[in-house]
Design a protein around this motif. Structure first.
Motif, PDB file in Angstrom:
ATOM      1  N   UNK A 175     120.405  24.488 -65.926  1.00 44.68           N
ATOM      2  CA  UNK A 175     119.451  23.389 -66.150  1.00 44.68           C
ATOM      3  C   UNK A 175     119.516  22.937 -67.616  1.00 44.68           C
ATOM      4  N   UNK A 176     119.530  23.911 -68.532  1.00 43.70           N
ATOM      5  CA  UNK A 176     119.564  23.583 -69.966  1.00 43.70           C
ATOM      6  C   UNK A 176     120.825  22.793 -70.299  1.00 43.70           C
ATOM      7  N   UNK A 177     121.966  23.288 -69.826  1.00 42.87           N
ATOM      8  CA  UNK A 177     123.235  22.622 -70.190  1.00 42.87           C
ATOM      9  C   UNK A 177     123.330  21.234 -69.564  1.00 42.87           C
ATOM     10  N   UNK A 178     122.898  21.109 -68.291  1.00 40.70           N
ATOM     11  CA  UNK A 178     122.988  19.786 -67.657  1.00 40.70           C
ATOM     12  C   UNK A 178     122.100  18.783 -68.392  1.00 40.70           C
ATOM     13  N   UNK A 179     120.884  19.224 -68.768  1.00 43.67           N
ATOM     14  CA  UNK A 179     119.997  18.268 -69.445  1.00 43.67           C
ATOM     15  C   UNK A 179     120.562  17.870 -70.809  1.00 43.67           C
ATOM     16  N   UNK A 180     121.257  18.787 -71.483  1.00 37.81           N
ATOM     17  CA  UNK A 180     121.878  18.426 -72.772  1.00 37.81           C
ATOM     18  C   UNK A 180     123.002  17.411 -72.560  1.00 37.81           C
ATOM     19  N   UNK A 181     123.817  17.678 -71.537  1.00 36.05           N
ATOM     20  CA  UNK A 181     125.003  16.854 -71.308  1.00 36.05           C
ATOM     21  C   UNK A 181     124.658  15.413 -70.915  1.00 36.05           C
ATOM     22  N   UNK A 182     123.556  15.228 -70.194  1.00 35.30           N
ATOM     23  CA  UNK A 182     123.266  13.859 -69.721  1.00 35.30           C
ATOM     24  C   UNK A 182     122.288  13.119 -70.632  1.00 35.30           C
ATOM     25  N   UNK A 183     121.836  13.776 -71.710  1.00 32.55           N
ATOM     26  CA  UNK A 183     120.797  13.182 -72.547  1.00 32.55           C
ATOM     27  C   UNK A 183     121.318  12.313 -73.677  1.00 32.55           C
ATOM     28  N   UNK A 184     120.477  12.190 -74.713  1.00 34.94           N
ATOM     29  CA  UNK A 184     120.780  11.249 -75.801  1.00 34.94           C
ATOM     30  C   UNK A 184     121.871  11.744 -76.740  1.00 34.94           C
ATOM     31  N   UNK A 185     122.360  12.971 -76.517  1.00 33.19           N
ATOM     32  CA  UNK A 185     123.547  13.419 -77.265  1.00 33.19           C
ATOM     33  C   UNK A 185     124.760  13.469 -76.337  1.00 33.19           C
ATOM     34  N   UNK A 186     124.608  12.988 -75.099  1.00 33.17           N
ATOM     35  CA  UNK A 186     125.698  13.047 -74.125  1.00 33.17           C
ATOM     36  C   UNK A 186     125.915  11.689 -73.475  1.00 33.17           C
ATOM     37  N   UNK A 187     125.767  11.668 -72.130  1.00 33.30           N
ATOM     38  CA  UNK A 187     126.011  10.450 -71.348  1.00 33.30           C
ATOM     39  C   UNK A 187     125.313   9.204 -71.918  1.00 33.30           C
TER      40      UNK A 187
END
Ligand code: GRG
Length: 300
Positions: A149-161
């Protein structure tokens, strides 16, 4: 435009394509179950946007990396379905008139064309929590669930997608240089591929070194995948890609910066590097090796 001579498919034969199809079919069944029944307009639009002709390559990468560690297929498929929900949301929002303004997706009218703009926004909004709900119900130990959950939220957030999308829209940074474009596409495309591969490793209780290696493999495959996407936009076949050609001609792309032969050379070297990274996994990584060749040689 000179034709792109892509490499023959060294390992990618019928068995690989059959496996890709089988996994896609299984993921489709999981998605069918996860999505709410089509009793409201919103739910019909969600099902319209998720189900159907996706290649399910991100889900396949979850399956193939988790195969390295003997993870149960049902867990891998549920994890893959979670990523496909996020991917579908990003496509629906990316197609909106205020973003890429695309009328066709996966060979049919894009969500906002079929259901209207406000519904399409809400479809994306609803797919994100559905993905996290799916992930939080995964039958794995709580520390693994939390890591996913932590990694997915990081990846799709304002530092990712989302950061990648801001740059793509020209709202932030520049992408006139190759390195800038590489960073943009890393955020927009690469990180979700990287996460798909890392997720399989997390499910398999892999070591930190293995997780990092598989994430890097995914990032490199995502890089080559995006380069070929740029090439297909100009030189592919509309019927096969399921979207009109030339949608990116006004943009700076890998094709406009590198030309066809430079693009191919760069994509091939990323795939070569990705394959070297997984070589310690030996024969068990054959599906991943073939997935890398697929990213390079695909027609859609
Ligand atoms: C935050 C709105 C928002 C967007 C984030 C991921 C993204 C940025 C936008 C999605 C649109 C897009 C063209 C992304 C580039 C990656 C790519 C080539 C997507 C298409 O993926 P495929 O070919 O699609 O795997 P299928 O239909 O097979 O699932």
């Amino acid at each position: 435009m000179e034709p792109l001579q892509r490499s023959p498919l060294p390992l990618m034969g019928e068995p690989f394509l059959d496996r890709l199809k089988d996994v896609a079919k299984d993921v489709e069944s999981v998605l069918e179950e996860i999505l709410p029944p089509p009793t409201t307009c919103l739910h019909q639009a969600m099902r319209y946007s998720v189900l159907g002709k996706g290649k399910r390559l991100r889900a396949f990468l979850v399956w193939a990396t988790s195969h390295l560690f003997d993870v149960s297929p049902s867990r891998a498929l549920k994890m893959g379905a979670t990523i496909e929900l996020i991917h579908a949301y990003s496509l629906v929002h990316d197609d909106l008139p205020c973003m890429d303004n695309a009328d066709v997706r996966r060979g049919k009218p894009s969500c906002h064309k079929a259901f209207g703009e406000s519904t399409a926004i809400l479809v994306g909004d609803a797919l994100i929590p559905l993905a996290f709900q799916t992930l939080s119900s995964l039958d794995v130990p709580p520390n693994i669930r939390l890591e996913l959950i932590t990694k997915l939220s990081q990846v799709i957030g304002s530092h990712g997608l989302v950061a990648g999308q801001m740059r793509d829209l020209g709202q932030e940074g520049s992408h006139h240089l190759f390195e800038d474009l590489l960073e943009l596409q890393h955020l927009k495309t690469g990180v979700l591929f990287g996460f798909a591969c890392e997720a399989g490793a997390i499910l398999g209780k892999a070591s930190l070194q293995e997780k990092n290696a598989l994430r890097t493999y995914g990032l490199l495959v995502g890089e080559a995948f995006q380069m070929i996407d740029d090439w297909l936009d100009e030189c592919g076949c509309e019927e096969t890609t399921g979207k009109p050609l030339g949608q990116d001609t006004s943009k700076i792309t890998f094709l406009s910066l590198l030309g066809p032969s430079g693009l191919l050379e760069k994509a091939q070297s990323s795939i070569q590097h990705a394959i070297e990274i997984i070589s310690p996994f030996q024969e068990r990584s054959n599906f991943l090796r073939n997935a890398a060749f697929f990213a390079l040689n695909r027609e859609r």
